[in-house]
Enzyme design. Structure first.
Site, mmCIF file in Angstrom:
data_model
loop_
_atom_site.group_PDB
_atom_site.id
_atom_site.type_symbol
_atom_site.label_atom_id
_atom_site.label_comp_id
_atom_site.label_asym_id
_atom_site.label_seq_id
_atom_site.Cartn_x
_atom_site.Cartn_y
_atom_site.Cartn_z
ATOM 1 N N ASP A 175 2.713 14.681 13.764
ATOM 2 C CA ASP A 175 3.138 14.505 12.372
ATOM 3 C C ASP A 175 1.960 14.698 11.416
ATOM 4 O O ASP A 175 1.813 13.972 10.440
ATOM 5 C CB ASP A 175 3.767 13.124 12.172
ATOM 6 C CG ASP A 175 4.576 13.043 10.872
ATOM 7 O OD1 ASP A 175 5.129 14.080 10.452
ATOM 8 O OD2 ASP A 175 4.640 11.958 10.274
ATOM 9 N N LEU A 186 0.825 -1.213 0.000
ATOM 10 C CA LEU A 186 0.000 0.000 0.000
ATOM 11 C C LEU A 186 0.857 1.260 0.000
ATOM 12 O O LEU A 186 0.418 2.311 -0.461
ATOM 13 C CB LEU A 186 -0.928 0.007 1.214
ATOM 14 C CG LEU A 186 -1.961 -1.122 1.292
ATOM 15 C CD1 LEU A 186 -2.701 -1.073 2.614
ATOM 16 C CD2 LEU A 186 -2.933 -1.041 0.131
#
Length: 620
Positions: A156, A36
């Site tokens: 993040d 992915l």
């Protein structure tokens, strides 16, 4: 999550597991299907969890972290924190799995793409404001939940960590995990990615303790990129620019890149600039504050205390008094009478529920003289009061971006205020009154659960009466929107809890898995019934899930003595147990038979007529 980082991290991709291909089975549980995403912080595979028969996203931890005990412990600790997050717009973390060769994190699979990749597909390489409003509303709500409920900071946030699934729902990925991996890699590797400097606050760059204000800055940098195609600072010495340079407005950046589109609202420009402020105290205090500044619609969590009603009323009277300065006393008195009349009518025409049918017999219309200017002001106040949203407890409905235009006013033909009938209040949106639906499953099945409103501290259920109880699997209907704490109990397993947040009309699946390992049990002969405490696990051979730690198993078989073994169960590992069922041993010594009556008579004659034993001599 799936687009792990920019292309600058690809050279480090070799640090993740080498030689792993589709079809490989890892940890005796996950079958890999396809990649992915990949980057220096790990490779993410689409995998099938054979134990629970579901698709998951499996992030393989870089080998440099796997073989560093300190780095691996940091990652485990951050993963345990992320397990507490149960919000529909946050990707669920399921487990941390490891063996002697590798480690991985299993998490919810999102069938969609990141905002970063969706932005690139746009002709102008950026979005318009109205396109991202639903996603930013969900982002603010999810961040409010994480900051308030779990005291977790993402650290993040960026478009590559925001995904949109096939139902156009936003999902925040890698809560705390990516940043922890990056910190660990900086210790165990010479190379350190600087790809997320574009979204770091000045305080985060300096290594200060994580703060919710860091996420506020990242939201501003993300909004800037989504609307202008680039982060606020994207070239040269980014660290110095973040600390010292004020970014141009989104409109100026669009003009520089030749991007045409709808104008950016002034309040969006101001909010983004405040988020990007160099000092934390100059930024919005909470994600809910961002939502209010952006005038987003939808349910947004609040942390601030609602202003005092008396203070609001006093302020409103002060504003009105200032406006009426300079007006003669007769007009002022007349305006005061109009306000009193309006207040009385509001009370008269908003009776309690039990008196609602009597509204049909309300008193006839009343007319009092008033200046035209006061008529308009009063009409505007009545309209705003009628359209005010109701209080919703822990949340509020933030006004929509586009307010409906007021209806045209009739021509003034008289200086009278005619109250003919009560204005019909707008009906509440169906979404705000629709309840949610909860689909509860547990692994292993059969666990009992209790649901309590709000956030309940501690591992044990409180003494208060639970809102709902039951046994999983179960479906809870008509659950009011809000935040809840769920406690789970399963005999032989440690009690645990989780928190959820549900919105109006949502159908939320909650799949709780007790921390566990597994055991493969056999017996000789086959068919022994295996007991864990008072519960029968079934007949051997079988494989079952068991709680972590030392566990006692008992095997029972007809006409055989029961056998007991104690085994150590480790997370994600399978223990092997073999029971040897042995027959009962027969005693080699036979019991002395009971003498019969004839034998007793014979023994008596023998004692009378038989030889006598000589008496023992006395010692001198």
């Amino acid at each position: 999550m799936y687009t792990l980082s920019g292309p600058e991290e690809d050279p480090d991709a070799g640090q993740t597991m080498r030689g792993v291909v589709g079809g490989t089975k890892l940890f005796n549980r996950f079958t890999l299907q396809k990649v992915l995403g990949r980057g220096g912080m790990g490779i993410v595979w689409l995998a099938r969890d054979e134990r629970l028969d579901r698709l998951v996203a499996l992030k393989l931890v870089p080998e440099a972290v796997c073989f560093d005990a300190s780095a691996q412990e940091d990652l485990k600790r951050e993963t345990r924190k992320s397990l507490l997050l149960t919000h529909p717009n946050i990707v669920r973390i399921f487990d941390f799995i490891e063996d002697e060769h590798s480690a991985a994190i299993s998490m919810e699979y999102v069938d969609g793409a990141t905002l970063s990749s969706l932005r690139v597909k746009k002709p102008s390489k950026c979005f318009e404001v109205e396109e991202i409003v639903p996603w930013i509303t969900s982002l603010c709500d999810a961040l409010s939940y994480a900051h308030e409920s779990a005291q977790l900071v993402h650290r993040d946030l960026k478009p590559a960590n925001l995904m949109v699934n096939s139902r156009a729902e936003l999902k925040i990925t890698d809560f705390g995990i990516a940043c922890t991996l990056r910190d660990s890699m900086s210790r165990v590797s010479v190379r350190t990615s600087s790809g997320t400097l574009n979204y770091m606050s000045p305080q985060q760059m300096l290594g200060e303790d994580p703060s919710a204000s860091d996420d506020i800055y990242a939201v501003g940098a993300t909004l800037y990129e989504m609307l202008s195609s680039k982060p606020p600072f994207h070239g040269g010495d980014i660290a110095s620019q973040v600390k010292e340079v004020i970014a141009p407005t989104v409109t100026q950046r669009r003009a520089k890149f030749g991007i045409n589109g709808a104008p950016i609202p002034k309040y969006w420009e101001e909010t983004i600039a405040r988020c990007l402020a160099k000092e934390p105290e100059q930024r919005p205090k909470t994600p809910a504050d961002i939502a209010r500044r952006l005038r987003l619609g939808g349910t947004i969590r609040l942390t601030e205390v609602e202003p005092d009603k008396k203070l609001q009323f006093a302020q409103a009277l002060g504003h009105l008094r200032d406006k009426l300065k300079g007006v003669d006393s007769r007009i002022a008195a007349l305006a005061g009478g109009v306000m009193a009349l309006i207040a009385a009518l509001i009370v008269a025409f908003h009776p309690s529920k039990q008196n609602a049918p009597s509204m049909a017999s309300s008193p006839p219309a009343v007319s009092v003289p008033a200046p035209a200017s006061v008529q308009k002001a009063s009409a505007r106040k009545m309209k705003s009061a009628a359209s005010a949203p109701p209080a919703l407890g822990y949340a509020m409905e933030v006004p929509a971006t586009k307010a409906p235009s007021p209806p045209p006013q009739p021509e003034e033909t008289s200086d009278l205020v005619s109250v003919v009938e009560e204005p019909t209040p707008p009906s509440a949106p169906e979404r705000s009154t629709e309840n949610a639906r909860l689909q509860l499953t547990t692994s292993p099945t059969g666990a009992t659960f209790t649901v309590y409103p709000g956030v309940v501290a501690g591992k044990s259920a409180p003494a208060a009466t639970a809102l709902r109880t039951g046994s999983a699997p179960d479906v809870i209907e008509d659950l009011p929107p809000g935040r809840y704490t769920l406690f789970f109990h399963n005999d032989g397993w440690p009690d645990d809890r989780t928190e959820i947040s549900v919105g109006a009309g949502e159908s939320v699946p909650v799949d709780y898995t007790f921390p566990h390992g597994s055991a493969t049990i056999s017996s000789t002969p086959d068919g022994a019934e295996i007991f864990f405490g008072a519960h029968s696990l079934g007949q051997a051979p079988l494989t079952v899930d068991l709680p972590l730690g030392k566990q006692k198993l008992v095997a029972r078989f007809p006409e055989f003595p029961e056998r007991t073994q104690t085994i150590a169960i480790e997370n994600g590992k399978t223990a092997n147990v073999a029971f040897q069922m042995r027959a009962r041993s027969r005693s080699s010594v036979r019991a002395t038979p009971t003498p019969s009556a004839l034998d007793k008579i014979g023994q008596s004659f023998k004692n009378i007529f038989g030889p006598k034993n000589p008496p023992a001599r006395k010692k001198r």
